[in-house]
Design a protein around this motif. Structure first.
Motif, PDB file in Angstrom:
ATOM      1  N   TYR A 136       0.779  -1.115  -0.080  1.00 42.18           N
ATOM      2  CA  TYR A 136       0.101   0.008   0.129  1.00 42.18           C
ATOM      3  C   TYR A 136       0.893   1.064   0.063  1.00 42.18           C
ATOM      4  CZ  TYR A 136      -4.575  -2.300   0.367  1.00 42.18           C
ATOM      5  OH  TYR A 136      -5.605  -3.216  -0.129  1.00 42.18           O
ATOM      6  N   ALA A 137       2.068   1.040   0.504  1.00 47.30           N
ATOM      7  CA  ALA A 137       3.045   2.341   0.239  1.00 47.30           C
ATOM      8  C   ALA A 137       3.408   2.764  -1.248  1.00 47.30           C
ATOM      9  CB  ALA A 137       4.191   2.278   0.987  1.00 47.30           C
ATOM     10  N   GLU A 138       3.715   1.301  -1.828  1.00 46.63           N
ATOM     11  CA  GLU A 138       3.786   1.642  -3.225  1.00 46.63           C
ATOM     12  C   GLU A 138       2.653   2.295  -3.977  1.00 46.63           C
ATOM     13  OE1 GLU A 138       6.298   1.545  -6.857  1.00 46.63           O
ATOM     14  OE2 GLU A 138       6.588   2.064  -4.739  1.00 46.63           O
ATOM     15  N   VAL A 139       1.312   1.782  -3.810  1.00 48.33           N
ATOM     16  CA  VAL A 139       0.114   2.011  -4.477  1.00 48.33           C
ATOM     17  C   VAL A 139      -0.051   3.423  -4.136  1.00 48.33           C
ATOM     18  CG1 VAL A 139      -2.236   1.589  -4.081  1.00 48.33           C
ATOM     19  CG2 VAL A 139      -0.736  -0.426  -4.481  1.00 48.33           C
ATOM     20  N   ARG A 140       0.055   3.849  -2.871  1.00 44.76           N
ATOM     21  CA  ARG A 140      -0.028   5.412  -2.758  1.00 44.76           C
ATOM     22  C   ARG A 140       0.847   6.150  -3.637  1.00 44.76           C
ATOM     23  NH1 ARG A 140      -0.948   3.323   2.647  1.00 44.76           N
ATOM     24  NH2 ARG A 140       1.339   3.804   3.133  1.00 44.76           N
ATOM     25  N   ARG A 141       2.129   5.884  -3.699  1.00 49.83           N
ATOM     26  CA  ARG A 141       3.198   6.435  -4.453  1.00 49.83           C
ATOM     27  C   ARG A 141       2.570   6.478  -5.923  1.00 49.83           C
ATOM     28  NH1 ARG A 141       7.267   6.171  -7.712  1.00 49.83           N
ATOM     29  NH2 ARG A 141       7.127   3.707  -7.876  1.00 49.83           N
ATOM     30  N   LEU A 142       2.416   5.260  -6.499  1.00 52.32           N
ATOM     31  CA  LEU A 142       2.084   5.341  -8.009  1.00 52.32           C
ATOM     32  C   LEU A 142       0.870   6.121  -8.328  1.00 52.32           C
ATOM     33  CD1 LEU A 142       2.785   1.487  -8.486  1.00 52.32           C
ATOM     34  CD2 LEU A 142       4.008   3.367  -9.358  1.00 52.32           C
ATOM     35  N   ARG A 143      -0.090   5.868  -7.365  1.00 52.20           N
ATOM     36  CA  ARG A 143      -1.421   6.553  -7.418  1.00 52.20           C
ATOM     37  C   ARG A 143      -1.620   8.013  -7.493  1.00 52.20           C
ATOM     38  NH1 ARG A 143      -6.079   8.412  -5.546  1.00 52.20           N
ATOM     39  NH2 ARG A 143      -7.910   7.616  -6.263  1.00 52.20           N
ATOM     40  N   ARG A 144      -0.501   8.613  -6.972  1.00 50.51           N
ATOM     41  CA  ARG A 144      -0.246  10.387  -7.324  1.00 50.51           C
ATOM     42  C   ARG A 144      -0.254  10.463  -8.829  1.00 50.51           C
ATOM     43  NH1 ARG A 144       2.370   9.644  -2.159  1.00 50.51           N
ATOM     44  NH2 ARG A 144       4.356   9.482  -3.244  1.00 50.51           N
ATOM     45  N   GLY A 145       0.501   9.646  -9.539  1.00 48.24           N
ATOM     46  CA  GLY A 145       0.769  10.140 -11.018  1.00 48.24           C
ATOM     47  C   GLY A 145      -0.031   9.303 -11.938  1.00 48.24           C
ATOM     48  N   ASP A 146      -0.346   7.971 -11.525  1.00 46.37           N
ATOM     49  CA  ASP A 146      -1.097   7.083 -12.452  1.00 46.37           C
ATOM     50  C   ASP A 146      -1.873   5.886 -11.748  1.00 46.37           C
ATOM     51  OD1 ASP A 146      -1.675   5.118 -14.387  1.00 46.37           O
ATOM     52  OD2 ASP A 146       0.167   5.212 -15.193  1.00 46.37           O
ATOM     53  N   PRO A 147      -3.142   6.423 -11.485  1.00 49.30           N
ATOM     54  CA  PRO A 147      -4.022   5.476 -10.854  1.00 49.30           C
ATOM     55  C   PRO A 147      -3.940   4.165 -11.332  1.00 49.30           C
ATOM     56  CG  PRO A 147      -4.950   7.582 -10.756  1.00 49.30           C
ATOM     57  CD  PRO A 147      -3.803   7.634 -11.763  1.00 49.30           C
ATOM     58  N   GLN A 148      -4.222   3.906 -12.717  1.00 50.43           N
ATOM     59  CA  GLN A 148      -4.123   2.650 -13.121  1.00 50.43           C
ATOM     60  C   GLN A 148      -2.894   1.817 -13.055  1.00 50.43           C
ATOM     61  OE1 GLN A 148      -5.949   3.068 -17.144  1.00 50.43           O
ATOM     62  NE2 GLN A 148      -6.103   0.942 -17.587  1.00 50.43           N
ATOM     63  N   ALA A 149      -1.720   2.329 -13.157  1.00 46.49           N
ATOM     64  CA  ALA A 149      -0.742   1.763 -12.563  1.00 46.49           C
ATOM     65  C   ALA A 149      -0.707   1.151 -11.254  1.00 46.49           C
ATOM     66  CB  ALA A 149       0.557   2.443 -12.960  1.00 46.49           C
ATOM     67  N   VAL A 167      -5.952  -1.095   9.855  1.00 51.64           N
ATOM     68  CA  VAL A 167      -5.415  -2.185  10.753  1.00 51.64           C
ATOM     69  C   VAL A 167      -4.790  -3.145   9.726  1.00 51.64           C
ATOM     70  CG1 VAL A 167      -5.953  -4.247  12.090  1.00 51.64           C
ATOM     71  CG2 VAL A 167      -7.141  -2.170  12.488  1.00 51.64           C
ATOM     72  N   LYS A 168      -5.036  -3.594   8.413  1.00 50.85           N
ATOM     73  CA  LYS A 168      -4.404  -4.238   7.427  1.00 50.85           C
ATOM     74  C   LYS A 168      -3.761  -3.327   6.556  1.00 50.85           C
ATOM     75  CE  LYS A 168      -6.278  -7.904   9.358  1.00 50.85           C
ATOM     76  NZ  LYS A 168      -7.443  -8.585   8.677  1.00 50.85           N
ATOM     77  N   SER A 169      -3.521  -2.213   6.581  1.00 48.03           N
ATOM     78  CA  SER A 169      -2.420  -1.388   5.910  1.00 48.03           C
ATOM     79  C   SER A 169      -3.332  -0.830   4.525  1.00 48.03           C
ATOM     80  CB  SER A 169      -1.178  -1.965   5.154  1.00 48.03           C
ATOM     81  OG  SER A 169      -0.400  -2.411   6.387  1.00 48.03           O
ATOM     82  N   ALA A 170      -4.775  -1.317   4.484  1.00 55.00           N
ATOM     83  CA  ALA A 170      -5.348  -0.826   3.364  1.00 55.00           C
ATOM     84  C   ALA A 170      -5.905   0.613   3.306  1.00 55.00           C
ATOM     85  CB  ALA A 170      -6.466  -2.033   3.123  1.00 55.00           C
ATOM     86  N   ASP A 171      -4.938   1.445   2.993  1.00 58.81           N
ATOM     87  CA  ASP A 171      -5.138   2.816   3.223  1.00 58.81           C
ATOM     88  C   ASP A 171      -4.561   3.624   1.658  1.00 58.81           C
ATOM     89  OD1 ASP A 171      -5.383   5.630   4.064  1.00 58.81           O
ATOM     90  OD2 ASP A 171      -3.870   5.078   5.633  1.00 58.81           O
ATOM     91  N   LEU A 172      -5.151   4.240   1.190  1.00 53.79           N
ATOM     92  CA  LEU A 172      -4.758   5.102   0.111  1.00 53.79           C
ATOM     93  C   LEU A 172      -4.333   6.580   0.337  1.00 53.79           C
ATOM     94  CD1 LEU A 172      -7.520   4.047  -2.977  1.00 53.79           C
ATOM     95  CD2 LEU A 172      -5.047   3.045  -2.058  1.00 53.79           C
ATOM     96  N   GLY A 173      -4.555   6.919   1.746  1.00 51.65           N
ATOM     97  CA  GLY A 173      -4.172   8.004   2.329  1.00 51.65           C
ATOM     98  C   GLY A 173      -5.082   9.103   2.174  1.00 51.65           C
TER      99      GLY A 173
END
Length: 211
Positions: A19-32, A154-160
């Motif tokens: 989810y840390a990587e998802v938050r990073r990627l989502r800032r520029g490319d949600p589909q990626a 609790v399970k780190s499922a958080d997009l920020g």
């Protein structure tokens, strides 16, 4: 027992990294970000000792069924906190009690959809965490009848949060709880106030449904 707990620790670390990587990627490319989310979760479900899949399901597993990414199901929502704080005890899939504290409410409204509102809860056990489960008009058909999880810190499922402090709530990352795959798991179910009328065709879906 000790080995099982250590593999659980590894599972949680991997989810945290995901989810840390998802938050990073989502800032520029949600589909990626969504593609990465699927890839890592498929790998964990297929190979990790803590996979929620039964041995029979694991042998036949290829990938988790997920709807294609749809930006119309991504929302930024400010948490409405001027509500009475309420304590709830919700049932889990195994019939256990789970204490929750309502901390606010989010309105799911953007230029594409007005889905209504969901209550946001604090899981009132050791450590705690913000939790937003939901059921929708397709629950029991296109997705699990007990609901899916939109946010579970609790399970780190958080997009920020957005730069303005709003919660990022993207249904494309909604997922089934572990009890969907194996009834040995005990998962809190979405309470009645977190039922959406519309079918949300985003995120993880039932294997029997086709996109």
């Amino acid at each position: 027992m000790s080995e099982s707990l250590l593999t659980l620790l590894d599972w949680r670390r991997r989810l945290n990294d995901l989810y840390a990587e998802v938050r990073r990627l989502r800032r520029g490319d949600p589909q990626a970000a969504h593609a990465h989310w699927q890839e890592v979760r498929n790998e964990l479900f297929a190979r990790h000792p803590q996979t929620p899949l039964t041995p029979e399901a694991r042998a036949a597993f290829t990938a988790l069924p997920v709807w294609p990414y749809d930006p119309a199901y991504a929302f930024c929502a400010r948490v409405q906190t001027d509500l009475p704080t309420e304590q709830f005890v919700v049932q889990t899939s195994a019939g256990h009690d789970m204490p929750l504290t309502r901390v606010g409410r989010v309105a799911l409204r953007n230029e594409h959809h007005d889905l209504g509102t969901l209550d946001a809860y604090w899981i009132a056990v050791y450590g705690g965490g913000l939790f937003v489960p939901f059921r929708d008009g397709g629950s029991g058909r296109s997705s699990y009848g007990g609901g899916r999880y939109l946010l579970d810190t609790v399970k780190s499922a958080d997009l920020g949060n957005s730069p303005g402090g709003e919660l990022l709530l993207d249904f494309n990352f909604a997922y089934h709880p572990s009890c969907y795959y194996d009834p040995q798991w005990s998962c809190p179910l979405a309470p009645p106030q977190n039922h959406l009328n519309a079918e949300v065709r985003a995120g993880e879906r039932s294997a029997e449904q086709h996109a």
